[in-house]
Write a protein that holds these residues in place. Structure first.
Motif, mmCIF file in Angstrom:
data_model
loop_
_atom_site.group_PDB
_atom_site.id
_atom_site.type_symbol
_atom_site.label_atom_id
_atom_site.label_comp_id
_atom_site.label_asym_id
_atom_site.label_seq_id
_atom_site.Cartn_x
_atom_site.Cartn_y
_atom_site.Cartn_z
ATOM 1 N N LEU A 1 -54.252 69.398 -21.865
ATOM 2 C CA LEU A 1 -53.898 68.117 -22.473
ATOM 3 C C LEU A 1 -53.914 67.046 -21.389
ATOM 4 O O LEU A 1 -53.212 67.155 -20.387
ATOM 5 C CB LEU A 1 -52.522 68.199 -23.121
ATOM 6 C CG LEU A 1 -51.935 66.897 -23.669
ATOM 7 C CD1 LEU A 1 -52.813 66.340 -24.791
ATOM 8 C CD2 LEU A 1 -50.512 67.133 -24.153
ATOM 9 N N ALA B 1 -54.190 62.759 -21.772
ATOM 10 C CA ALA B 1 -54.419 61.677 -22.718
ATOM 11 C C ALA B 1 -53.740 60.395 -22.278
ATOM 12 O O ALA B 1 -52.754 60.415 -21.550
ATOM 13 C CB ALA B 1 -53.895 62.077 -24.102
ATOM 14 N N GLU C 1 -44.611 68.263 -26.606
ATOM 15 C CA GLU C 1 -46.049 68.455 -26.768
ATOM 16 C C GLU C 1 -46.714 68.765 -25.430
ATOM 17 O O GLU C 1 -47.573 69.647 -25.336
ATOM 18 C CB GLU C 1 -46.677 67.199 -27.381
ATOM 19 C CG GLU C 1 -48.181 67.252 -27.490
ATOM 20 C CD GLU C 1 -48.799 65.937 -27.944
ATOM 21 O OE1 GLU C 1 -49.969 65.973 -28.361
ATOM 22 O OE2 GLU C 1 -48.135 64.882 -27.860
ATOM 23 N N VAL C 2 -46.310 68.054 -24.388
ATOM 24 C CA VAL C 2 -46.902 68.259 -23.067
ATOM 25 C C VAL C 2 -46.486 69.625 -22.516
ATOM 26 O O VAL C 2 -47.303 70.359 -21.953
ATOM 27 C CB VAL C 2 -46.526 67.111 -22.109
ATOM 28 C CG1 VAL C 2 -47.162 67.307 -20.739
ATOM 29 C CG2 VAL C 2 -46.978 65.765 -22.702
ATOM 30 N N ALA D 1 -48.441 72.508 -23.978
ATOM 31 C CA ALA D 1 -49.822 72.614 -23.501
ATOM 32 C C ALA D 1 -49.956 73.496 -22.262
ATOM 33 O O ALA D 1 -51.058 73.928 -21.940
ATOM 34 C CB ALA D 1 -50.378 71.217 -23.215
ATOM 35 N N SER E 1 -58.219 63.074 -17.216
ATOM 36 C CA SER E 1 -58.723 64.429 -17.476
ATOM 37 C C SER E 1 -59.287 65.047 -16.205
ATOM 38 O O SER E 1 -59.032 66.218 -15.904
ATOM 39 C CB SER E 1 -59.810 64.409 -18.555
ATOM 40 O OG SER E 1 -59.268 64.057 -19.794
ATOM 41 N N ALA F 1 -50.827 69.473 -17.498
ATOM 42 C CA ALA F 1 -51.035 68.552 -18.621
ATOM 43 C C ALA F 1 -50.362 67.232 -18.282
ATOM 44 O O ALA F 1 -49.362 67.209 -17.556
ATOM 45 C CB ALA F 1 -50.457 69.126 -19.913
ATOM 46 N N VAL G 1 -49.768 63.014 -20.070
ATOM 47 C CA VAL G 1 -50.033 61.933 -21.019
ATOM 48 C C VAL G 1 -49.406 60.674 -20.445
ATOM 49 O O VAL G 1 -48.234 60.686 -20.031
ATOM 50 C CB VAL G 1 -49.464 62.225 -22.425
ATOM 51 C CG1 VAL G 1 -49.772 61.089 -23.381
ATOM 52 C CG2 VAL G 1 -50.018 63.540 -22.965
#
Length: 138
Positions: free
Chosen positions: A2, A4, A14-15, A18, A59, A74, A76
Motif C-alpha cells: 500500500l 497512496a 488500513e495501513v 497492509a 510507491s 506501507a 499513505v
C-alpha cells in the motif's frame, strides 16, 4: 504493498493491515499528526499539495525500502487542508522483531519526507502562512 496519496482522512488500521502477517512479531506504525505549534508559533492548520506524480514517487520509495530491508512496508500521505489533530502521514513496517521494524519505519519516514514531492504550507494563528519542509524529486 500500500502506497497512496489521499485527500481523505487516513486510517492507521488500513495501513497496518497492509503489512501484518503471522511471521511478524512486530508491527511499527508511525502517525504524523498536525500539531498546534512550530518553532514557537501557534499553528492553526496545514495544507499539503502534491506533484501530480507524487503517488508514483511514494510507491517507488516503499518498493525500495521493502527491497532493501526484505520487510513489508506501507504508507499513505494526506493532501489538502488539515486541522490540528488530523493525520498527515501513516507509515507501517512489519518485522519478526521490534528493533528492525522501528529502524526501517524511521528510515521510511525520512525517505518519504526527502523523496516524495509533497509540499506543506503552515497557517498560523496570526493569519500568516509559510511553505516549509518541502520534499524534492529525486
Amino acid at each position: 504493498m500500500l502506497a497512496a496519496v489521499s485527500a481523505e482522512s487516513l486510517d492507521p488500521v488500513e495501513v497496518t493491515a497492509a503489512v501484518e502477517g503471522p511471521e511478524h512479531g512486530a508491527v511499527v506504525v508511525f502517525t504524523g499528526v498536525v500539531r498546534d505549534h512550530d518553532q514557537g508559533r501557534a499553528v492553526s492548520a496545514l495544507e499539503y499539495s502534491a506533484h501530480p506524480e507524487a503517488e508514483h514517487f511514494l510507491s517507488r520509495c516503499c518498493r525500495q525500502m521493502s527491497a532493501e530491508s526484505g520487510l513489508p512496508v506501507a504508507a499513505v500521505h494526506r493532501v489538502g487542508y488539515l486541522t490540528i489533530g488530523d493525520l498527515a502521514l501513516v507509515a507501517a513496517v512489519a518485522a519478526p522483531h521490534r528493533a528492525e521494524a522501528f529502524a526501517v519505519c524511521a528510515e521510511l519516514v525520512e525517505r518519504i519526507k526527502h523523496d516524495v514531492p509533497i509540499w506543506k504550507r503552515q497557517r498560523f494563528d496570526d493569519g500568516l502562512s509559510e511553505w516549509v519542509g518541502s520534499s524534492g524529486c529525486s
